[in-house]
Scaffold this motif. Structure first.
Motif, PDB file in Angstrom:
ATOM      1  N   ALA A 155      38.814  40.017  46.835  1.00  0.00           N
ATOM      2  CA  ALA A 155      38.859  39.739  45.391  1.00  0.00           C
ATOM      3  C   ALA A 155      40.251  39.306  44.956  1.00  0.00           C
ATOM      4  O   ALA A 155      40.401  38.470  44.052  1.00  0.00           O
ATOM      5  CB  ALA A 155      38.423  40.969  44.606  1.00  0.00           C
ATOM      6  N   HIS A 156      41.281  39.853  45.606  1.00  0.00           N
ATOM      7  CA  HIS A 156      42.659  39.495  45.263  1.00  0.00           C
ATOM      8  C   HIS A 156      43.015  38.086  45.706  1.00  0.00           C
ATOM      9  O   HIS A 156      44.034  37.538  45.276  1.00  0.00           O
ATOM     10  CB  HIS A 156      43.636  40.489  45.907  1.00  0.00           C
ATOM     11  CG  HIS A 156      43.497  41.874  45.392  1.00  0.00           C
ATOM     12  ND1 HIS A 156      43.957  42.978  46.089  1.00  0.00           N
ATOM     13  CD2 HIS A 156      42.946  42.347  44.240  1.00  0.00           C
ATOM     14  CE1 HIS A 156      43.684  44.072  45.385  1.00  0.00           C
ATOM     15  NE2 HIS A 156      43.085  43.716  44.269  1.00  0.00           N
ATOM     16  N   ARG A 157      42.211  37.495  46.583  1.00  0.00           N
ATOM     17  CA  ARG A 157      42.464  36.150  47.090  1.00  0.00           C
ATOM     18  C   ARG A 157      41.776  35.072  46.249  1.00  0.00           C
ATOM     19  O   ARG A 157      41.809  33.895  46.596  1.00  0.00           O
ATOM     20  CB  ARG A 157      42.003  36.034  48.550  1.00  0.00           C
ATOM     21  CG  ARG A 157      42.794  36.926  49.515  1.00  0.00           C
ATOM     22  CD  ARG A 157      42.208  36.878  50.918  1.00  0.00           C
ATOM     23  NE  ARG A 157      42.992  37.667  51.858  1.00  0.00           N
ATOM     24  CZ  ARG A 157      43.997  37.191  52.589  1.00  0.00           C
ATOM     25  NH1 ARG A 157      44.316  35.915  52.490  1.00  0.00           N
ATOM     26  NH2 ARG A 157      44.657  37.971  53.412  1.00  0.00           N
ATOM     27  N   ARG A 158      41.162  35.479  45.168  1.00  0.00           N
ATOM     28  CA  ARG A 158      40.442  34.538  44.306  1.00  0.00           C
ATOM     29  C   ARG A 158      41.137  34.407  42.959  1.00  0.00           C
ATOM     30  O   ARG A 158      41.714  35.356  42.453  1.00  0.00           O
ATOM     31  CB  ARG A 158      38.993  34.997  44.101  1.00  0.00           C
ATOM     32  CG  ARG A 158      38.199  35.070  45.392  1.00  0.00           C
ATOM     33  CD  ARG A 158      36.780  35.583  45.159  1.00  0.00           C
ATOM     34  NE  ARG A 158      36.028  35.607  46.393  1.00  0.00           N
ATOM     35  CZ  ARG A 158      35.363  34.559  46.886  1.00  0.00           C
ATOM     36  NH1 ARG A 158      35.358  33.415  46.227  1.00  0.00           N
ATOM     37  NH2 ARG A 158      34.708  34.666  48.019  1.00  0.00           N
ATOM     38  N   GLY A 159      41.051  33.215  42.395  1.00  0.00           N
ATOM     39  CA  GLY A 159      41.641  32.974  41.078  1.00  0.00           C
ATOM     40  C   GLY A 159      43.148  33.028  41.067  1.00  0.00           C
ATOM     41  O   GLY A 159      43.744  33.520  40.098  1.00  0.00           O
ATOM     42  N   VAL A 160      43.780  32.531  42.136  1.00  0.00           N
ATOM     43  CA  VAL A 160      45.234  32.607  42.251  1.00  0.00           C
ATOM     44  C   VAL A 160      45.844  31.229  42.484  1.00  0.00           C
ATOM     45  O   VAL A 160      45.150  30.258  42.805  1.00  0.00           O
ATOM     46  CB  VAL A 160      45.651  33.541  43.407  1.00  0.00           C
ATOM     47  CG1 VAL A 160      45.114  34.942  43.170  1.00  0.00           C
ATOM     48  CG2 VAL A 160      45.175  33.002  44.747  1.00  0.00           C
TER      49      VAL A 160
END
Length: 269
Positions: free
Chosen positions: A130-135
């Motif tokens: 999830a931390h690898r998305r929207g960045v």
């Protein structure tokens, strides 16, 4: 940039100011003492962008610990937003050299690597899918694209946040309006800058008890001075200030030559 605005630009004579370019040089100082110099080049078109930077230690710091670094980012302009596809950063000192590479698609990290590969560290907070998305990458994250057609120097422009993955750590930068201030480079830009407060929130990939992380999280006096690249709705840092126990760390442009580039010229027409 909205579809309606693109259509208006396409129909309006002359077909200029659809893209922009920046050639900038910066000096870094700590407590007023010069410690480094660097250069930044940005090219922004209707549908793509590219940025590259390089720098090295200078002055008293170079005498004790010489170092240099370079980085680049490129991607597309999708629905008016900067969407990176690749990022590379290399840092070198007398002791070691390290290269970080990130591949992205649609704001999702597809691949990332650090060379040489660092040893595993169980103290680091794990980075989830999830931390690898929207960045975005750090260089793209330093360029603020403002949607709509409103005033680029308005307080609302500052009131935003950016999710960044730098190859090792995932963190958020939140901005808020502070003031408008005039700036002047030795060569190039002179005029108003939008001064925004910057707040740092680590998400994952960091060591929670590290002093530097705790210090940045607690900081309420970090600031960035943003100015626009003509022909675009992108603002970039002219100056940054981070208070430290030794005094203010400041990065400031000595040259800031920015100009709109006609659409026809960029397409070879």
């Amino acid at each position: 940039m909205s579809t309606a605005l693109l259509a208006a630009l396409a129909a309006a004579p002359p077909p200029a100011a659809a893209q922009g370019r920046l050639d900038a040089q910066y000096e870094a100082s700590l407590a007023g003492i010069l410690i480094g110099r660097g250069a930044w080049r940005i090219d922004i078109a209707d549908d793509q962008y590219a940025a590259a930077a390089q720098g090295g230690s200078s002055g008293i710091l170079k005498a004790f610990s010489g170092g240099s670094g370079s980085g680049s980012s490129a991607g597309k302009v999708v629905n008016g937003q900067l969407q990176p596809s690749g990022y590379t950063a290399t840092t070198s000192t007398s002791r070691k050299s390290e290269t970080i590479r990130i591949t992205l698609a649609g704001g999702v990290i597809k691949d990332s690597s650090i060379t040489p590969e660092p040893p595993p560290d169980n103290d680091r907070i794990p980075i989830t899918e999830a931390h690898r998305r929207g960045v975005v990458d750090p260089m793209t994250g330093s360029m603020m694209r403002v949607s709509g057609t409103g005033d680029l120097m308005s307080a609302e422009v500052c009131r935003t946040a950016t999710a960044i993955f730098d190859g090792r750590m995932r963190y958020d930068l939140k901005f808020d309006f502070k003031r408008i201030e005039n700036v002047k480079a030795e060569k190039g830009y002179r005029g108003p800058a939008l001064v925004c407060a910057v707040y740092f929130t680590p998400i994952s990939g960091y060591i929670a008890d590290r002093a530097a992380i705790k210090y940045l999280m607690a900081q309420r006096d970090m600031e960035v001075w943003l100015v626009p690249i003509p022909g675009t709705r992108v603002l970039v840092p002219f100056k940054m200030k981070i208070p430290t126990p030794l005094g203010n760390a400041v990065l400031e442009a000595t040259q800031f030559v920015a100009a709109a580039t006609p659409r026809a010229a960029s397409k070879g027409q």
